[in-house]
Every structure is written in structure tokens, then in C-alpha cells.
Design an enzyme around this catalytic site. Structure first.
Site, PDB file in Angstrom:
ATOM      1  N   CYS A   8     -33.899 -30.612  21.478  1.00 27.37           N
ATOM      2  CA  CYS A   8     -35.359 -30.437  21.350  1.00 27.37           C
ATOM      3  C   CYS A   8     -35.601 -29.258  20.413  1.00 27.37           C
ATOM      4  O   CYS A   8     -34.708 -28.894  19.631  1.00 27.37           O
ATOM      5  CB  CYS A   8     -36.028 -30.278  22.717  1.00 27.37           C
ATOM      6  N   ASN A  11     -34.774 -25.631  23.131  1.00 23.07           N
ATOM      7  CA  ASN A  11     -33.648 -25.727  24.088  1.00 23.07           C
ATOM      8  C   ASN A  11     -33.897 -24.902  25.350  1.00 23.07           C
ATOM      9  O   ASN A  11     -32.975 -24.399  25.975  1.00 23.07           O
ATOM     10  CB  ASN A  11     -32.307 -25.317  23.423  1.00 23.07           C
ATOM     11  N   CYS A  13     -36.956 -26.016  27.458  1.00 22.81           N
ATOM     12  CA  CYS A  13     -37.779 -26.833  28.368  1.00 22.81           C
ATOM     13  C   CYS A  13     -37.221 -28.242  28.553  1.00 22.81           C
ATOM     14  O   CYS A  13     -36.822 -28.621  29.657  1.00 22.81           O
ATOM     15  CB  CYS A  13     -39.217 -26.939  27.862  1.00 22.81           C
ATOM     16  N   ARG A  14     -37.193 -29.038  27.479  1.00 25.11           N
ATOM     17  CA  ARG A  14     -36.868 -30.462  27.634  1.00 25.11           C
ATOM     18  C   ARG A  14     -35.376 -30.772  27.598  1.00 25.11           C
ATOM     19  O   ARG A  14     -34.858 -31.468  28.483  1.00 25.11           O
ATOM     20  CB  ARG A  14     -37.595 -31.281  26.551  1.00 25.11           C
ATOM     21  N   SER A  15     -34.666 -30.299  26.557  1.00 23.81           N
ATOM     22  CA  SER A  15     -33.249 -30.702  26.473  1.00 23.81           C
ATOM     23  C   SER A  15     -32.383 -30.114  27.589  1.00 23.81           C
ATOM     24  O   SER A  15     -31.411 -30.769  27.994  1.00 23.81           O
ATOM     25  CB  SER A  15     -32.657 -30.419  25.076  1.00 23.81           C
ATOM     26  N   ASP A 117     -43.978 -31.988  24.537  1.00 24.23           N
ATOM     27  CA  ASP A 117     -43.448 -30.632  24.645  1.00 24.23           C
ATOM     28  C   ASP A 117     -44.224 -29.864  25.719  1.00 24.23           C
ATOM     29  O   ASP A 117     -45.387 -29.525  25.517  1.00 24.23           O
ATOM     30  CB  ASP A 117     -43.596 -29.929  23.291  1.00 24.23           C
TER      31      ASP A 117
END
Ligand code: 4NP
Length: 146
Positions: A8, A11, A13-15, A117
Site C-alpha cells: 500500500c 505500510n 494501515c492496509r498492507s 485508504d
């Protein structure tokens, strides 16, 4: 052995959620797959995941609190069999960096949708939706390697 990298922007929050969910599913099913995550930016190198991501993962029984952010590097493009962007801007950035073989998480059972995001979300709302979307995509990717 298959190696998967989730990417993302930050690195944090999402990944890291994708990495945590994948590792949880891999260990539960005794699979031989290596997983890592990274960000296209250098903004948060060395930081642990954002508190809301840590919290939603913990609510689901997954501990991502000790993961640390790193930036994507050229070597990743040859080391990983699958490089997965969480949204289309991640894919664009990865291509600019020279990554040729990159896929969108949303193309694994999510109708090609971007994972929004959540960094800019106001509060915890939305992290549950993001978790559920990532979980669907991650499990479909892992099952596609079998
Ligand atoms: P992520 O979220 O890409 O899911 O880790 C973000 C975290 C930080 C920033 C952007 C997105 N930032 O601009 O600092």
C-alpha cells in the site's frame, strides 16, 4: 514455495492487515507460503501499524502490533512470486518503480474495487469494512496458489 508481497502507500494501515490476515490463514491451514508487506512511500519506515488497524486485527484474534513498516525495494520485484497492490494508485506507483508483474487485491473476488485508504478516515468506522474486504481478497489469493 510461493512468496507474496502486499503493498500500500504507507505500510501502516492496509498492507499490514493483509500480511496479518494472510499469516493467520496460512498458519491455520498449514500452508507453505511466505508473506510480507511494504509501502511505496518512505513516510512511515520503522513504524508499527496504525492503532485502528492493530485494534481491528486484535478484535479478530490477529496480532499485527509488532510489524514494522518498510519501503518497497527493487529486489522485491524478483524475490516475490506475487506482488499485490491494495489500490490502483499503489499499482501505478509500483509500475513507475519498475515492477512489471503486479496485481490488484480487488481483482480477487472484490469486483476490482480499491481497498479504501483508512488513514484519512475519521475514527474507527470504516476499518471493519476495510478488514472484511482485505480478508476476502487475501483468502482468495492464497486459495488461488493451491
Ligand atoms: P496505508 O495508509 O497506505 O494503508 O498504510 C496510509 C498511511 C499513511 C499515509 C497514507 C496512507 N500518509 O500519507 O502518511
Amino acid at each position: 514455495m510461493t512468496k507474496i508481497l502486499f503493498v500500500c502507500l504507507g505500510n501502516i494501515c492496509r498492507s499490514p492487515l493483509a500480511e496479518g490476515i494472510a499469516k493467520y490463514y496460512i498458519s491455520k491451514n498449514n500452508l507453505d507460503i511466505i508473506v510480507d508487506s511494504a509501502g511505496t512511500s518512505s513516510f512511515h519506515i520503522g513504524e508499527n501499524p496504525c492503532p485502528h488497524s492493530v485494534q481491528i486485527a486484535q478484535n479478530k484474534g490477529i496480532d499485527i502490533s509488532q510489524l514494522t513498516a518498510r519501503q518497497v525495494k527493487q529486489k522485491d520485484f524478483s524475490e516475490f512470486d506475487l506482488i499485490i497492490g491494495l489500490d490502483k494508485s499503489n499499482i501505478t506507483n509500483l509500475k513507475i518503480m519498475g515492477c512489471k508483474n503486479v496485481k490488484l487485491l480487488g481483482d480477487f473476488g472484490l469486483d476490482g474495487e480499491d481497498i479504501p485508504d483508512p488513514y484519512f478516515f475519521d475514527g474507527f468506522d470504516g476499518f471493519e469494512k476495510v478488514f472484511d474486504m482485505i480478508e476476502v481478497g487475501v483468502i482468495n489469493i492464497i486459495n488461488s496458489t493451491k
